[in-house]
Design a protein around this motif. Structure first.
Motif, mmCIF file in Angstrom:
data_model
loop_
_atom_site.group_PDB
_atom_site.id
_atom_site.type_symbol
_atom_site.label_atom_id
_atom_site.label_comp_id
_atom_site.label_asym_id
_atom_site.label_seq_id
_atom_site.Cartn_x
_atom_site.Cartn_y
_atom_site.Cartn_z
ATOM 1 N N LEU A 37 -1.392 5.220 37.144
ATOM 2 C CA LEU A 37 -0.799 6.380 37.810
ATOM 3 C C LEU A 37 -1.627 6.794 39.016
ATOM 4 C CD1 LEU A 37 1.181 8.787 37.963
ATOM 5 C CD2 LEU A 37 -0.320 9.994 36.352
ATOM 6 N N VAL A 38 -2.937 6.775 38.863
ATOM 7 C CA VAL A 38 -3.832 7.142 39.963
ATOM 8 C C VAL A 38 -3.655 6.190 41.145
ATOM 9 C CG1 VAL A 38 -6.257 7.290 40.660
ATOM 10 C CG2 VAL A 38 -5.531 8.260 38.469
ATOM 11 N N VAL A 39 -3.582 4.892 40.854
ATOM 12 C CA VAL A 39 -3.387 3.893 41.912
ATOM 13 C C VAL A 39 -2.031 4.088 42.584
ATOM 14 C CG1 VAL A 39 -3.097 1.429 42.378
ATOM 15 C CG2 VAL A 39 -4.936 2.199 40.877
ATOM 16 N N ALA A 40 -1.007 4.365 41.785
ATOM 17 C CA ALA A 40 0.333 4.576 42.347
ATOM 18 C C ALA A 40 0.347 5.752 43.317
ATOM 19 C CB ALA A 40 1.340 4.800 41.225
ATOM 20 N N LEU A 58 -4.734 -1.397 52.541
ATOM 21 C CA LEU A 58 -3.934 -0.949 51.402
ATOM 22 C C LEU A 58 -4.454 -1.567 50.106
ATOM 23 C CD1 LEU A 58 -1.532 0.468 50.117
ATOM 24 C CD2 LEU A 58 -0.089 -1.470 50.789
ATOM 25 N N ALA A 59 -4.787 -2.862 50.164
ATOM 26 C CA ALA A 59 -5.319 -3.537 48.972
ATOM 27 C C ALA A 59 -6.670 -2.955 48.574
ATOM 28 C CB ALA A 59 -5.439 -5.035 49.233
ATOM 29 N N ALA A 66 -8.611 2.025 41.731
ATOM 30 C CA ALA A 66 -8.531 1.601 40.326
ATOM 31 C C ALA A 66 -9.921 1.517 39.702
ATOM 32 C CB ALA A 66 -7.823 0.255 40.228
ATOM 33 N N LEU A 67 -10.879 0.967 40.429
ATOM 34 C CA LEU A 67 -12.244 0.842 39.913
ATOM 35 C C LEU A 67 -12.890 2.215 39.738
ATOM 36 C CD1 LEU A 67 -13.487 -2.246 41.982
ATOM 37 C CD2 LEU A 67 -13.020 -2.168 39.515
ATOM 38 N N CYS A 68 -12.670 3.102 40.697
ATOM 39 C CA CYS A 68 -13.229 4.453 40.585
ATOM 40 C C CYS A 68 -12.630 5.198 39.394
ATOM 41 C CB CYS A 68 -12.974 5.238 41.868
ATOM 42 S SG CYS A 68 -13.980 4.713 43.286
ATOM 43 N N SER A 69 -11.330 5.047 39.201
ATOM 44 C CA SER A 69 -10.666 5.685 38.065
ATOM 45 C C SER A 69 -11.189 5.124 36.752
ATOM 46 C CB SER A 69 -9.153 5.479 38.156
ATOM 47 O OG SER A 69 -8.500 6.042 37.045
ATOM 48 N N SER A 70 -11.379 3.812 36.706
ATOM 49 C CA SER A 70 -11.929 3.163 35.510
ATOM 50 C C SER A 70 -13.325 3.678 35.203
ATOM 51 C CB SER A 70 -11.958 1.650 35.714
ATOM 52 O OG SER A 70 -12.623 1.007 34.643
ATOM 53 N N VAL A 161 -8.800 16.978 40.273
ATOM 54 C CA VAL A 161 -9.098 15.539 40.190
ATOM 55 C C VAL A 161 -7.829 14.727 40.454
ATOM 56 C CG1 VAL A 161 -9.840 13.659 38.675
ATOM 57 C CG2 VAL A 161 -11.010 15.877 38.589
ATOM 58 N N GLY A 162 -6.724 15.133 39.836
ATOM 59 C CA GLY A 162 -5.470 14.407 40.016
ATOM 60 C C GLY A 162 -4.875 14.540 41.398
ATOM 61 N N ALA A 163 -5.246 15.586 42.122
ATOM 62 C CA ALA A 163 -4.704 15.812 43.461
ATOM 63 C C ALA A 163 -5.401 14.980 44.529
ATOM 64 C CB ALA A 163 -4.815 17.294 43.815
ATOM 65 N N VAL A 164 -6.550 14.411 44.207
ATOM 66 C CA VAL A 164 -7.349 13.702 45.211
ATOM 67 C C VAL A 164 -6.817 12.309 45.568
ATOM 68 C CG1 VAL A 164 -9.641 12.676 45.639
ATOM 69 C CG2 VAL A 164 -9.452 15.008 44.739
ATOM 70 N N PRO A 165 -6.378 11.465 44.623
ATOM 71 C CA PRO A 165 -5.980 10.093 44.961
ATOM 72 C C PRO A 165 -4.967 9.934 46.094
ATOM 73 C CG PRO A 165 -6.218 10.293 42.600
ATOM 74 C CD PRO A 165 -6.370 11.677 43.152
#
Length: 395
Positions: A37-40, A58-59, A66-70, A161-165
């Protein structure tokens, strides 16, 4: 020979099972669904800039996010092992079951955090993107995790936190975190999380209490505060399409389509307010799952930024990126062909005799804007002329 091959086959099956189990444990440690979801949302932030180019940026934005979220999820679970063990919904997590040691998890959390931040730094042109990625790791695994057993305000910190991505995606595409589009995207993710999480935590309020977490539903036995917060933030969300239209981030049709989305969201929120059952809370939660992708998809389709880019982007290169961008443009054009708003505008537009530019618009939404502008001009004229003692009729 056949008998001798049986143990080998069993060993191979056991190895495959072990690898699958380790893969699942790693996905659980990284909270793979949350990270997806974060990546999306970060990808939507990138696309909101009106392009998917450069593909390398973009990649880098997607994989780095994804790595930061992990990393954030891993450190969060390291700090919450004891509390996770007390809750039914988290008792199967790999650190609780022992599938991963704390030392291994710390190594993974460190490597993914540093790797994600480095990828964002090297793969994007904006310094804001890696800074936001690294800050979000600290905010989620640090302040948010610390506050969960201590204060109900942890939910508001988690919403930040969720608003940042999506802002990370926007800056990776070359924008500023203070651009109107970035602020709109951040606001949409921030507000969305309250109905989503309050509904979830109401369904699992007994489990959260067992884990010792200070969630609003845990301290709200009647559900009054929980239902009022869900309804309030759903109303706040309903203003977003109108705000984006008034600030000319999107075209007018986004506000109309937003009415449909938000009418249903408000309906299920109202149902929960009347009857605070787990079943009604689940409907709020499930609605939030399709609401967000619908809202963000419509935002992209009606984005004026993307429309501006369509007229300037060169499509001489027909690689994968051009194919994706052409497909998105096709979807947008198809939507316009069946859009009542667009048809009214096109059918009632006339060519300017001098330059052939389209002018008159009979669309009710556009007319509403024109009426408001005209009324403002009339009021200004009235004020100016009244001070001179001249009426509008005399003019």
């Amino acid at each position: 020979a056949v008998a001798a091959s049986i143990p080998t086959d069993d060993n191979e099956k056991e190895e495959k099972t072990k690898k699958v189990s380790q893969g699942r444990s790693l996905a659980e440690l990284s909270k793979a669904r949350l990270s997806a979801l974060v990546v999306a949302t970060s990808t939507v932030g990138f696309m909101a800039a009106g392009t998917i180019y450069p593909l390398s940026a973009l990649a880098a934005c997607s994989f780095g996010t994804a790595l930061c979220s992990s990393s954030a999820s891993t450190w969060n679970q390291i700090f919450e092992i004891d509390r996770d063990a007390k809750m039914k919904r988290t008792a199967h997590r790999p650190l609780v079951t022992g599938d991963f040691s704390v030392q291994t998890a710390m190594g993974l959390g460190t490597m993914t955090g540093l790797g994600g931040t480095a990828l964002l730094y090297l793969g994007t042109d904006s310094l804001w993107t890696p800074v936001l990625g690294l800050a979000n790791i600290g905010l989620y695994s640090g302040l948010y995790t610390y506050m969960k057993p201590r204060s109900e305000w942890n939910t508001w910190v988690g919403a930040v936190v969720g608003a940042v991505p999506p802002v990370m995606g926007w800056t990776a595409a070359g924008g500023s975190p203070l651009d109107p589009e970035a602020l709109w995207l951040a606001s949409s993710l921030f507000l969305w999380q309250f109905p989503h999480f309050f509904a979830l935590s109401w369904m699992h309020r007994v489990d959260y209490e067992r884990g010792g977490f200070q969630m609003v539903p845990v301290n709200d036995p009647t559900g009054d505060r929980t239902s009022h917060l869900i309804t309030r933030y759903t109303w706040y969300m309903s203003t977003l399409p109108f705000i984006s239209t008034l600030t000319e981030i999107t075209n007018s049709m986004f506000a109309i389509e937003g009415l449909v989305l938000n009418a249903y969201a408000l309906k299920v929120a109202h149902n929960f307010d009347k009857d605070r059952t787990n079943a009604n809370a689940r409907k709020v939660f499930l609605t939030s799952l399709w609401y967000l992708p619908c809202l963000l998809t419509l935002f992209i389709l009606h984005s004026k930024t993307w429309r501006d880019e369509e007229t300037t982007t060169e499509t001489t290169n027909k690689g994968l990126g051009a194919m994706i961008q052409d497909y998105i443009t096709l979807v947008r054009n198809t939507g316009r062909s069946v859009c009542v708003h667009e048809q009214i505008v096109n059918n009632n537009s006339t060519d300017d005799s001098a330059g052939g530019a389209k002018t008159a618009q009979a669309c009710p939404i556009s007319m509403g804007k024109d009426t408001a502008t005209s009324a403002k001009e009339t009021a200004n004229d009235l004020a100016a002329n009244s001070s001179k003692g001249v009426s509008l009729e005399e003019k």
